[in-house]
Design an enzyme around this catalytic site. Sequence first.
Site, PDB file in Angstrom:
ATOM      1  N   GLU A 162      -3.124  -4.700  -3.100  1.00  0.00           N
ATOM      2  CA  GLU A 162      -3.623  -5.631  -4.116  1.00  0.00           C
ATOM      3  C   GLU A 162      -3.653  -4.981  -5.501  1.00  0.00           C
ATOM      4  OE1 GLU A 162      -4.915  -4.793  -1.192  1.00  0.00           O
ATOM      5  OE2 GLU A 162      -6.272  -6.305  -0.404  1.00  0.00           O
TER       6      GLU A 162
ATOM      7  N   CYS B 130     -10.299  -5.127   0.411  1.00  0.00           N
ATOM      8  CA  CYS B 130     -11.415  -4.174   0.488  1.00  0.00           C
ATOM      9  C   CYS B 130     -12.335  -4.354  -0.719  1.00  0.00           C
ATOM     10  CB  CYS B 130     -10.884  -2.742   0.562  1.00  0.00           C
ATOM     11  SG  CYS B 130     -10.299  -2.106  -1.020  1.00  0.00           S
TER      12      CYS B 130
ATOM     13  N   CYS C  41      -4.107   0.638  -2.544  1.00  0.00           N
ATOM     14  CA  CYS C  41      -4.018  -0.631  -1.811  1.00  0.00           C
ATOM     15  C   CYS C  41      -2.946  -1.541  -2.412  1.00  0.00           C
ATOM     16  CB  CYS C  41      -5.346  -1.370  -1.873  1.00  0.00           C
ATOM     17  SG  CYS C  41      -6.657  -0.625  -0.903  1.00  0.00           S
TER      18      CYS C  41
ATOM     19  N   ASN D 180       0.835  -1.198   0.000  1.00  0.00           N
ATOM     20  CA  ASN D 180       0.000   0.000   0.000  1.00  0.00           C
ATOM     21  C   ASN D 180       0.874   1.253   0.000  1.00  0.00           C
ATOM     22  OD1 ASN D 180       0.607  -0.880   2.655  1.00  0.00           O
ATOM     23  ND2 ASN D 180      -1.060   0.289   3.529  1.00  0.00           N
ATOM     24  N   ILE D 181       0.353   2.274  -0.663  1.00  0.00           N
ATOM     25  CA  ILE D 181       1.051   3.553  -0.779  1.00  0.00           C
ATOM     26  C   ILE D 181       0.048   4.650  -0.435  1.00  0.00           C
ATOM     27  CG2 ILE D 181       2.325   5.112  -2.301  1.00  0.00           C
ATOM     28  CD1 ILE D 181       2.974   2.679  -4.081  1.00  0.00           C
ATOM     29  N   GLU D 182       0.287   5.323   0.675  1.00  0.00           N
ATOM     30  CA  GLU D 182      -0.672   6.340   1.128  1.00  0.00           C
ATOM     31  C   GLU D 182      -0.273   7.728   0.625  1.00  0.00           C
ATOM     32  OE1 GLU D 182      -1.007   5.654   5.361  1.00  0.00           O
ATOM     33  OE2 GLU D 182      -2.207   3.850   4.995  1.00  0.00           O
ATOM     34  N   ASN D 183      -1.166   8.668   0.848  1.00  0.00           N
ATOM     35  CA  ASN D 183      -0.960  10.034   0.366  1.00  0.00           C
ATOM     36  C   ASN D 183      -1.544  11.020   1.367  1.00  0.00           C
ATOM     37  OD1 ASN D 183      -1.851  12.492  -1.508  1.00  0.00           O
ATOM     38  ND2 ASN D 183      -0.261  11.342  -2.554  1.00  0.00           N
TER      39      ASN D 183
ATOM     40  N   CYS E 297     -10.794  -3.505  -4.149  1.00  0.00           N
ATOM     41  CA  CYS E 297      -9.843  -4.517  -4.622  1.00  0.00           C
ATOM     42  C   CYS E 297     -10.560  -5.796  -5.052  1.00  0.00           C
ATOM     43  CB  CYS E 297      -8.794  -4.805  -3.550  1.00  0.00           C
ATOM     44  SG  CYS E 297      -7.675  -3.400  -3.342  1.00  0.00           S
TER      45      CYS E 297
ATOM     46  N   TYR F 180      -5.770  11.702   1.665  1.00  0.00           N
ATOM     47  CA  TYR F 180      -5.984  10.303   2.047  1.00  0.00           C
ATOM     48  C   TYR F 180      -6.655   9.439   0.986  1.00  0.00           C
ATOM     49  CZ  TYR F 180      -5.021  11.750   6.904  1.00  0.00           C
ATOM     50  OH  TYR F 180      -4.454  12.238   8.049  1.00  0.00           O
TER      51      TYR F 180
END
Length: 131
Positions: free
Chosen positions: A56, A88, A54, A43-46, A91, A49
Site C-alpha cells: 500500500e 496494517c 508494504c 511489498n518489498i522485503e529486506n 498503512c 526485516y
Amino acid sequence: MKSNEELIETAKEAAKNAYCPYSQFPVGACVLYESGNVYLGCNIENSSYGLSLCAERNAISTAIAAGEKSKLLKIAIYSPKSTKCFPCGACRQWLQEFEKGQNIQIILEDDNNGLCLYNINDLLPYSFNLI
Ligand code: THU
C-alpha cells in the site's frame, strides 16, 4: 475510471511482482485518484526485516513520485495468501494522511463473498493528524 473489479484485478497483477522471500506472503495494491490515474505497489522485503515495505505504501509513494496531485479515492489490496487482506496499522495511517473528506474507500476480496468495501474512517477512527 476503473471499476472496483478492475482495481482488484490490477492489485492481483501487482502482487505477482512482490519481493517477499522471507514471508512468502505477496501483496499487491492499486490506488485510484480523482484524475482517473492508477498506480501499483507490491511489498518489498529486506534481510533486515523491519525495513520491509508494504504494498500500500509502495503504491502511494509511486503516485506521489509521479506527481499525482488529485485526491486519493480508492485502494484495492490483494494477497493470494489471504482472504480480505486488510491494511496494517502503518498503512492505515498513511492512507489517513491523504484523507481530505472523501472517505477513502478500501476494496478487498473475500474468497467466499466477492468484493468487500470499507472506508478509512472506519478502519482508523480517532486518528492522529497534525494538519
Ligand atoms: N504487508 C503488506 O504489504 N501490506 C500490509 O498491509 C500488511 C503486510 C506485507 C509485509 C510483508 O512483506 C508481508 O506482507 C508479511 O507481513
